[in-house]
Design an enzyme around this catalytic site. Sequence first.
Site, short mmCIF file in Angstrom:
data_model
loop_
_atom_site.label_atom_id
_atom_site.label_comp_id
_atom_site.label_asym_id
_atom_site.label_seq_id
_atom_site.Cartn_x
_atom_site.Cartn_y
_atom_site.Cartn_z
CD GLU A 110 -2.66 1.25 0.06
OE1 GLU A 110 -3.35 0.30 -0.34
OE2 GLU A 110 -2.58 2.33 -0.55
CB CYS B 284 5.31 4.23 6.81
SG CYS B 284 3.68 3.51 6.88
N1 LIG Z 1 -0.31 4.20 7.82
C1 LIG Z 1 0.11 4.37 6.59
O1 LIG Z 1 0.10 5.50 6.07
C2 LIG Z 1 0.59 3.20 5.78
C3 LIG Z 1 0.79 3.36 4.41
C4 LIG Z 1 1.24 2.28 3.66
C5 LIG Z 1 1.48 1.05 4.26
N2 LIG Z 1 1.29 0.92 5.60
C6 LIG Z 1 1.53 -0.41 6.19
O2 LIG Z 1 0.26 -1.02 6.39
C7 LIG Z 1 0.23 -1.79 7.61
C8 LIG Z 1 -0.86 -1.26 8.51
O3 LIG Z 1 -0.55 0.06 8.87
P1 LIG Z 1 -1.61 1.00 9.63
O4 LIG Z 1 -0.97 2.33 9.79
O5 LIG Z 1 -2.93 0.88 8.95
O6 LIG Z 1 -1.67 0.27 11.04
P2 LIG Z 1 -2.62 0.61 12.28
O7 LIG Z 1 -1.79 0.38 13.48
O8 LIG Z 1 -3.27 1.94 12.07
O9 LIG Z 1 -3.78 -0.48 12.18
C9 LIG Z 1 -3.58 -1.84 12.36
C10 LIG Z 1 -4.88 -2.45 12.85
O10 LIG Z 1 -4.76 -3.88 12.87
C11 LIG Z 1 -5.47 -4.33 14.03
N3 LIG Z 1 -5.02 -5.69 14.39
C12 LIG Z 1 -3.86 -6.07 15.00
N4 LIG Z 1 -3.83 -7.40 15.16
C13 LIG Z 1 -5.00 -7.88 14.67
C14 LIG Z 1 -5.56 -9.18 14.54
N5 LIG Z 1 -4.92 -10.28 14.97
N6 LIG Z 1 -6.78 -9.29 13.96
C15 LIG Z 1 -7.46 -8.21 13.54
N7 LIG Z 1 -6.99 -6.96 13.63
C16 LIG Z 1 -5.76 -6.79 14.18
C17 LIG Z 1 -5.16 -3.29 15.08
O11 LIG Z 1 -6.08 -3.34 16.15
C18 LIG Z 1 -5.26 -2.00 14.26
O12 LIG Z 1 -6.58 -1.48 14.26
C19 LIG Z 1 1.64 -1.67 8.19
O13 LIG Z 1 2.40 -2.76 7.74
C20 LIG Z 1 2.18 -0.37 7.57
O14 LIG Z 1 3.58 -0.38 7.46
C21 LIG Z 1 0.84 1.95 6.37
#
Ligand SMILES: NC(=O)c1ccc[n+]([C@@H]2O[C@H](COP(=O)([O-])OP(=O)(O)OC[C@H]3O[C@@H](n4cnc5c(N)ncnc54)[C@H](O)[C@@H]3O)[C@@H](O)[C@H]2O)c1
Length: 395
Positions: free
Chosen positions: A147, A256
Site C-alpha cells: 500500500e 512508516c
Molecule cells: N499508515 C500508513 O500511512 C501506511 C501506508 C502504507 C502502508 N502501511 C503499512 O500497512 C500496515 C498497517 O498500517 P496502519 O498504519 O494501517 O496500522 P494501524 O496500526 O493503524 O492499524 C492496524 C490495525 O490492525 C489491528 N489488528 C492487530 N492485530 C489484529 C488481529 N490479529 N486481527 C485483527 N486486527 C488486528 C489493530 O487493532 C489495528 O486497528 C503496516 O504494515 C504499515 O507499514 C501503512
Amino acid sequence: MNIVVIGVGYVGLITGLGLSHLNHKVQFVDIDSEKIKKLNNKVPPFYEPKLDEYLNDEVVGKNVKFSDNYDEIFWDNVDVIMVCVQTPSLDTHEVDTSFLNKVFEEIQDRSNKDTVICIKSTIHPEALADVIKSSKLSEESLIFNPEFLREGTAFSDFFNPDRIVIGSKDELNAKKVYELYSGIDSEVIFTDPVSSQLIKYLSNAYLPLRLSFVNEASQIIKELGGDLTQTLQGIGMDKRIGLEYFRPSPGWGGSCFPKDVAEVVSISKSKELDVPLISSILKSNNQHKSWFAKYLEKIKVEKNYINIVLIGLAFKENTDDLRHSPTIDLYNKLNNGNVFVYDEYFKSHESIKFISELPNKSLIVEMYPLDKKFQTKIEKEIGNLNEYEYIKFWE
Ligand SMILES: NC(=O)c1ccc[n+]([C@@H]2O[C@H](COP(=O)([O-])OP(=O)(O)OC[C@H]3O[C@@H](n4cnc5c(N)ncnc54)[C@H](O)[C@@H]3O)[C@@H](O)[C@H]2O)c1
C-alpha cells in the site's frame, strides 16, 4: 467480490471503504472492540479527511460489515482476505511479525483453497516466510499488494494511485487481486513477491532520504544566509530533481518511514551489505531535529522571547497520527519550562504542556501547513499579540 479486511487501521479501513464504494462486499474484522463499536455507529476511529463522508456513504453502507470477532464473519465464498495489520519495528530494528502470526492462526482454518490472501501490510518475503512456515497456508495463496496511500490524502490516493503493485507466484491469484481494482484507472505492475515488497521498502527509503536531503540543504542555506525558498526552488526546477516532495521541515516522522528505513538497513545487514547512504537517513533526521531545536533556542535568546510554541502535534498535516511525531521529539529536545504545544485537535498528551491561547513574547513555530480553519483562528489570535515571531520553516 467478497472481501474480508483484517485490521481497520489507516490502511485497512481506507482500502476497505474504497473497495466497498466500488461495490465490493467488504467485511472488516479487528481485535480492537472500541474501534469496531465506533465504526458500527459510523464514527471515525481516527481523523482522516473524507472518512466521515465515506462511512456515511449510501453505497458503502450497503456493502460493509464491521466485527471484532472472527466467528461473526461469513467465511463461505470469500474471494480475497486483505491483511492490513501493523508491522512495527522490534528494538533490534527487525520487523515484528507477531501481529501477522496471530492473523494467520485465525485465518488458516477459515479460508478455503480458492481464497486469496492479499498482504497489504509492509513485510518482506523473508520475514513472512517464517510466518507461513508455522501456518497451514501455502505460499501460492499469498499475494503481495503493498500500500502506498498517504495519511491526510488517503482516499484520493486510493482512487488515484500512481501505481498498483501485485507480487505473486500464482498468475490466477494475481489476476483476482487485479480485478479488485478494476474500477480504478492506474498503471499496474505484476511482479514477483520479493520485487513487490522491495518496491514498497525502497520507496519508503528514498522518500525520507529526499526529505532529509532538503533538510540538510536548508541548514546550509540558513547558515550561509541564503534565501531558503528561492534556493530550493532553483534546485528543484532542474527537471532531474523536481519540486515535488521537496519541502523543508523541522524533521519527518510518521508510522512508516522510520520503521521501513530501519528495516531496509536491517535486511541489508543480514545480507552483509554495506549501505552507508541508506544507513544514515535516520541519523540525518535526528541530527536535523537537534539542529532545528538549537536554531529556535538561538532566535529565542537573541530576541528575548519568553516562550516557544509549537503548533501541530501530529506527525504531519491532516492526520491525528502521533507515531514518531517530530513535534514530540522537538518538544523533548527543547524542554526547558517555557515550551508549549498548541493544537486544535489535541488538548492533552502525557508530559506535554498545551496552551489554549497563544501567549505574548513568543517564538511561534508552525510545524507543517495547517488547514485553513485553524490558520484563520491563529491569525485572529496573533492580531492581539505583541512581541512575537511566527516561523513557517518551509517558506
Ligand atoms: N499508515 C500508513 O500511512 C501506511 C501506508 C502504507 C502502508 N502501511 C503499512 O500497512 C500496515 C498497517 O498500517 P496502519 O498504519 O494501517 O496500522 P494501524 O496500526 O493503524 O492499524 C492496524 C490495525 O490492525 C489491528 N489488528 C492487530 N492485530 C489484529 C488481529 N490479529 N486481527 C485483527 N486486527 C488486528 C489493530 O487493532 C489495528 O486497528 C503496516 O504494515 C504499515 O507499514 C501503512
